[in-house]
Write a protein that holds these residues in place. Structure first.
Motif, PDB file in Angstrom:
ATOM      1  N   ALA A 170      19.339  38.893  31.048  1.00 44.56           N
ATOM      2  CA  ALA A 170      20.361  39.898  30.731  1.00 44.56           C
ATOM      3  C   ALA A 170      20.928  40.526  32.002  1.00 44.56           C
ATOM      4  N   ILE A 171      20.071  40.733  32.995  1.00 42.60           N
ATOM      5  CA  ILE A 171      20.530  41.343  34.251  1.00 42.60           C
ATOM      6  C   ILE A 171      21.466  40.394  34.991  1.00 42.60           C
ATOM      7  N   VAL A 172      21.137  39.101  34.993  1.00 41.18           N
ATOM      8  CA  VAL A 172      22.034  38.122  35.621  1.00 41.18           C
ATOM      9  C   VAL A 172      23.374  38.087  34.881  1.00 41.18           C
ATOM     10  N   GLY A 173      23.316  38.148  33.552  1.00 41.27           N
ATOM     11  CA  GLY A 173      24.544  38.181  32.772  1.00 41.27           C
ATOM     12  C   GLY A 173      25.389  39.395  33.095  1.00 41.27           C
ATOM     13  N   THR A 174      24.728  40.536  33.274  1.00 41.75           N
ATOM     14  CA  THR A 174      25.446  41.769  33.609  1.00 41.75           C
ATOM     15  C   THR A 174      26.069  41.672  34.999  1.00 41.75           C
ATOM     16  N   PHE A 175      25.375  41.002  35.924  1.00 43.13           N
ATOM     17  CA  PHE A 175      25.918  40.746  37.270  1.00 43.13           C
ATOM     18  C   PHE A 175      27.285  40.071  37.166  1.00 43.13           C
ATOM     19  N   TRP A 176      27.354  39.006  36.353  1.00 45.46           N
ATOM     20  CA  TRP A 176      28.621  38.282  36.212  1.00 45.46           C
ATOM     21  C   TRP A 176      29.648  39.095  35.423  1.00 45.46           C
ATOM     22  N   GLY A 177      29.186  39.833  34.420  1.00 44.23           N
ATOM     23  CA  GLY A 177      30.111  40.659  33.646  1.00 44.23           C
ATOM     24  C   GLY A 177      30.759  41.744  34.487  1.00 44.23           C
ATOM     25  N   LEU A 178      29.955  42.408  35.319  1.00 39.83           N
ATOM     26  CA  LEU A 178      30.506  43.457  36.194  1.00 39.83           C
ATOM     27  C   LEU A 178      31.399  42.864  37.276  1.00 39.83           C
ATOM     28  N   MET A 179      31.114  41.635  37.682  1.00 41.13           N
ATOM     29  CA  MET A 179      31.995  40.987  38.653  1.00 41.13           C
ATOM     30  C   MET A 179      33.394  40.819  38.067  1.00 41.13           C
ATOM     31  N   SER A 180      33.450  40.465  36.801  1.00 41.66           N
ATOM     32  CA  SER A 180      34.737  40.310  36.131  1.00 41.66           C
ATOM     33  C   SER A 180      35.484  41.638  36.053  1.00 41.66           C
ATOM     34  N   LEU A 181      34.779  42.696  35.671  1.00 33.53           N
ATOM     35  CA  LEU A 181      35.404  44.022  35.598  1.00 33.53           C
ATOM     36  C   LEU A 181      35.846  44.493  36.978  1.00 33.53           C
ATOM     37  N   GLY A 182      35.065  44.154  37.993  1.00 33.72           N
ATOM     38  CA  GLY A 182      35.418  44.542  39.358  1.00 33.72           C
ATOM     39  C   GLY A 182      36.727  43.936  39.813  1.00 33.72           C
ATOM     40  N   CYS A 183      37.023  42.734  39.327  1.00 30.59           N
ATOM     41  CA  CYS A 183      38.300  42.098  39.679  1.00 30.59           C
ATOM     42  C   CYS A 183      39.479  42.925  39.188  1.00 30.59           C
ATOM     43  N   VAL A 184      39.337  43.524  37.999  1.00 27.74           N
ATOM     44  CA  VAL A 184      40.413  44.351  37.431  1.00 27.74           C
ATOM     45  C   VAL A 184      40.601  45.615  38.258  1.00 27.74           C
ATOM     46  N   LEU A 185      39.495  46.272  38.617  1.00 29.11           N
ATOM     47  CA  LEU A 185      39.589  47.458  39.466  1.00 29.11           C
ATOM     48  C   LEU A 185      40.178  47.096  40.826  1.00 29.11           C
ATOM     49  N   GLY A 186      39.824  45.911  41.304  1.00 26.23           N
ATOM     50  CA  GLY A 186      40.344  45.462  42.590  1.00 26.23           C
ATOM     51  C   GLY A 186      41.847  45.364  42.615  1.00 26.23           C
ATOM     52  N   LEU A 187      42.452  44.952  41.489  1.00 24.29           N
ATOM     53  CA  LEU A 187      43.918  44.883  41.412  1.00 24.29           C
ATOM     54  C   LEU A 187      44.543  46.249  41.644  1.00 24.29           C
ATOM     55  N   LEU A 188      43.921  47.287  41.070  1.00 22.84           N
ATOM     56  CA  LEU A 188      44.430  48.648  41.251  1.00 22.84           C
ATOM     57  C   LEU A 188      44.246  49.102  42.693  1.00 22.84           C
ATOM     58  N   LEU A 189      43.080  48.846  43.256  1.00 19.36           N
ATOM     59  CA  LEU A 189      42.801  49.263  44.634  1.00 19.36           C
ATOM     60  C   LEU A 189      43.765  48.610  45.626  1.00 19.36           C
ATOM     61  N   LEU A 190      44.118  47.355  45.359  1.00 24.64           N
ATOM     62  CA  LEU A 190      45.021  46.644  46.262  1.00 24.64           C
ATOM     63  C   LEU A 190      46.459  47.128  46.144  1.00 24.64           C
ATOM     64  N   LYS A 191      46.757  47.872  45.070  1.00 29.82           N
ATOM     65  CA  LYS A 191      48.063  48.524  44.960  1.00 29.82           C
ATOM     66  C   LYS A 191      48.099  49.815  45.764  1.00 29.82           C
ATOM     67  N   LEU A 192      46.914  50.376  46.018  1.00 28.56           N
ATOM     68  CA  LEU A 192      46.831  51.680  46.673  1.00 28.56           C
ATOM     69  C   LEU A 192      46.456  51.597  48.141  1.00 28.56           C
ATOM     70  N   PHE A 193      45.693  50.568  48.520  1.00 28.20           N
ATOM     71  CA  PHE A 193      45.167  50.513  49.879  1.00 28.20           C
ATOM     72  C   PHE A 193      45.407  49.144  50.512  1.00 28.20           C
ATOM     73  N   ASP A 194      45.423  49.145  51.837  1.00 29.03           N
ATOM     74  CA  ASP A 194      45.515  47.896  52.588  1.00 29.03           C
ATOM     75  C   ASP A 194      44.314  47.008  52.232  1.00 29.03           C
ATOM     76  N   SER A 195      44.558  45.725  52.059  1.00 28.56           N
ATOM     77  CA  SER A 195      43.498  44.814  51.614  1.00 28.56           C
ATOM     78  C   SER A 195      42.319  44.775  52.587  1.00 28.56           C
ATOM     79  N   LYS A 196      42.585  44.968  53.871  1.00 34.80           N
ATOM     80  CA  LYS A 196      41.491  44.949  54.851  1.00 34.80           C
ATOM     81  C   LYS A 196      40.557  46.144  54.660  1.00 34.80           C
ATOM     82  N   ILE A 197      41.121  47.289  54.277  1.00 37.86           N
ATOM     83  CA  ILE A 197      40.300  48.477  54.010  1.00 37.86           C
ATOM     84  C   ILE A 197      39.454  48.258  52.765  1.00 37.86           C
ATOM     85  N   VAL A 198      40.067  47.689  51.724  1.00 40.32           N
ATOM     86  CA  VAL A 198      39.327  47.401  50.486  1.00 40.32           C
ATOM     87  C   VAL A 198      38.186  46.424  50.781  1.00 40.32           C
ATOM     88  N   LEU A 199      38.483  45.396  51.580  1.00 39.20           N
ATOM     89  CA  LEU A 199      37.477  44.403  51.946  1.00 39.20           C
ATOM     90  C   LEU A 199      36.320  45.052  52.707  1.00 39.20           C
TER      91      LEU A 199
END
Length: 425
Positions: free
Chosen positions: A270-299
């Motif tokens: 279940a923990i491994v599954g949650t790892f992959w699930g949160l990775m997917s959600l993180g991609c969505v948040l990343g789209l917002l962050l890349l609208k607000l900040f330089d990609s190098k700062i986000v990285l």
């Protein structure tokens, strides 16, 4: 051009199947070690290695194939190979056959991922490509989240003699070795892939015209790129990312079992599954962050947070490890796309060829788990996983030396909020 949303829906199904099959290795590692009596953890690391070596080998040839053959042909070959690999291991479940199975599955998956992206653009429309790409990431993450729970369910049902089995479980029990209940997953993969192949045969797919950045490019373009130092630096960046992702994901369950006594077939999965699930959600948040900040700062901050969370997972209590390992998946989620975009934006031409070179960096998925396994045989798994701090360190360094020709477009929080307010009015 008319949009074909039926094909887009099929593509989402394809992403689900690809992820459901490919990201199950992590939860299976403890069972594989135990049932095949692997005396060295390095041998367990060879399993994801066989998959990702195939993936890396096939990335550029797959790009050439989609220029020479129809998209339907590539899809049929792409799904046939994991079918053969899954059926092979289901029939002959042994360690050497598992290595061969993973290699064959990897070849097919590389072909599929190469054809699916341009097919999405054509079927859903270029103006909707970003939206459907994100949707595909969410479906991909959801399947990675689901597959460990399916594994837990099947193992639980097949090892508990006191429960009344439904028809499907009874059928699997009849064809799965009693001492290897997890092998039932490969029978499930086989059945799913047969259905998918029938779906592909029964549907017509739109003709793809590849854009320049989707074509594999000429030998001259590769020769030119290989004289550019940034090509090597960003290739190594992709390699380090995938090595980190797979090096952590494939050893989470084993680490939690060894250091905290957590059952790998239930909570560990279940923990491994949650790892992959949160990775997917993180991609969505990343789209917002890349609208607000330089990609190098986000990285930079994504890398630093990943290091902190990984250290907490390795040296914290059981409760802290259980929470921090999945959160590492969340924080590293934006890294691949940022490194890829920084790399492509660092050259003025031959983007299709460069993308092929960068995608070959997926070979890092073959290296990371083996490095961790080899070090674990000598120093223990906790110290071995510290090697992932080194790969994350290189990724963080990219945020300091990268000099893209074009930076990502950003807006201020105030402008973003004002825009949303205007849209509501």
């Amino acid at each position: 051009m008319k949009r074909n949303y039926k094909i887009v829906a099929l593509i989402m199904l394809f992403w689900f199947v690809i992820s459901f099959i490919t990201n199950i290795l992590g939860p299976l590692i403890p069972d594989i070690i135990r049932n095949f009596d692997l005396q060295q953890l390095t041998l367990a690391g060879y399993i994801p290695m066989s998959f990702f070596i195939a993936y890396a080998i096939m990335s550029i040839p797959a790009g050439i194939m989609i220029e020479k053959f129809s998209e339907k042909t590539v899809l049929l070959i792409g799904f046939t190979m994991p079918l053969v690999g899954s059926l092979l291991f289901a029939l002959v479940p042994s360690y050497p056959v598992l290595l061969a199975s993973c290699f064959i599955i990897g070849l097919g998956m590389a072909m599929l991922q190469t054809v699916i992206n341009p097919l999405t653009r054509v079927a859903g429309g270029e103006e909707n490509f970003a939206f459907f790409s994100v949707m595909g990431q969410l479906v991909f993450g959801f399947a990675s989240f689901v597959s460990p729970f399916v594994y837990s369910y099947l193992v639980g049902e097949l090892t508990d003699p006191g429960t009344d089995k439904n028809f499907f479980v009874s059928f699997l029990a009849g064809i799965t070795p009693e001492q290897l209940p997890w092998v039932s997953l490969y029978w499930v993969f086989t059945m799913i892939l047969i259905i998918i192949l029938l779906i592909v045969v029964g549907n017509r797919f739109p003709k793809m015209t590849l854009k320049d950045d989707e074509k594999s490019g000429s030998s001259a373009s590769y020769k030119t790129l290989l004289h550019n130092k940034y090509v090597y630096l960003f290739f190594f960046g992709i390699l380090c990312y995938v090595a980190t992702e797979q090096g952590i994901a494939n050893w989470i369950s084993k680490f939690l079992e060894d250091y905290h006594g957590i059952d790998p077939q239930t909570e560990g999965a279940a923990i491994v599954g949650t790892f992959w699930g949160l990775m997917s959600l993180g991609c969505v948040l990343g789209l917002l962050l890349l609208k607000l900040f330089d990609s190098k700062i986000v990285l930079r901050y994504a890398g630093l947070l990943s290091v902190i969370l990984l250290l907490c997972a390795l040296f914290g209590s059981a409760k802290i490890s259980v929470y921090c390992f999945p959160l590492v998946g969340f924080t590293i989620s934006v890294i691949f796309s940022i490194v890829m975009s920084l790399g492509l934006n660092s050259v003025s031409k031959y983007h299709g060829s460069f993308a092929g070179i960068l995608c070959s960096g997926i070979v890092g998925g073959a290296i990371g788990p083996v490095i961790v396994g080899s070090l674990a045989d000598v120093f223990g798994l906790r110290v071995a996983l510290l090697s992932m701090v080194v790969t994350l360190g290189y990724i963080i360094s990219i945020s300091f030396w990268a000099k893209p020709l074009v930076n990502n477009k950003t807006v201020s929080v105030k402008d973003l909020l004002c825009r949303k307010k205007i849209n509501r009015l």
